[in-house]
Enzyme design. Sequence first.
Site, PDB file in Angstrom:
ATOM      1  N   GLU A 227       1.366   1.866  -5.683  1.00 18.41           N
ATOM      2  CA  GLU A 227       0.063   1.307  -5.321  1.00 18.41           C
ATOM      3  C   GLU A 227      -1.020   2.197  -5.924  1.00 18.41           C
ATOM      4  OE1 GLU A 227      -2.627   1.748  -1.262  1.00 18.41           O
ATOM      5  OE2 GLU A 227      -0.445   1.696  -1.084  1.00 18.41           O
TER       6      GLU A 227
ATOM      7  N   LYS B 137       1.030  -2.812   7.617  1.00 14.07           N
ATOM      8  CA  LYS B 137       0.941  -1.371   7.406  1.00 14.07           C
ATOM      9  C   LYS B 137       0.282  -0.747   8.630  1.00 14.07           C
ATOM     10  CE  LYS B 137      -2.454   1.178   4.868  1.00 14.07           C
ATOM     11  NZ  LYS B 137      -3.300   1.256   3.680  1.00 14.07           N
TER      12      LYS B 137
END
Length: 196
Positions: free
Chosen positions: A42, A131
């Site tokens: 990411e 998340k």
Amino acid sequence: MSSLILSRIEETGVVAIIRGVDEAKIDPLVHALYDGGIRLVEVTLNTAGALTAISSLLEKYGDTMSIGAGTVLNKEQALQAKAHGAQFFVTPNVDIDVIRVGVESNIPVMSGALTPTEINTAYEAGATFVKVFPAGLFGARYIREIRGPLSHIPLMAVGGVNLENARTFFDAGAVALGLGSTLTDKVALDQVQNAV
């Protein structure tokens, strides 16, 4: 694309977070992460040159790694990340518009959330993973407690997760971990870069 991301999550259980790394150092860092077995990276959008980095990393590593955009805060950023080829989105918060762009584009979304209400809201809106952030502040026990009533929601532990506590989060039921500075230490990266 979703199935590939899911299989890579199942295979490694780790998303490497690149935040604030100098643009020239991102490629060698990703190469080292690949050599170390990481298959999901990411690049946070608050990193200088993030969108360009995502595009170039996809050209070089797109067949062997999944490259996503992190710190996606709104619909405009999600659309920009999509235009640059991001294969998944990661948010620090629940943003229904970002989740919607992901769902409509078949791009997995790892939506940030903390409370049971936020976690359920993100998942019901279509987030692929939720998340839990900042997980390190609350510890692995928090993940275990959340999994009680929300065991059907795949949870990632991010924020304050490191090599020392990683196992405890997996044992508590997290399906994946987001690891930043513990994998992408800027001081070590500078030392390697200066030694070359």
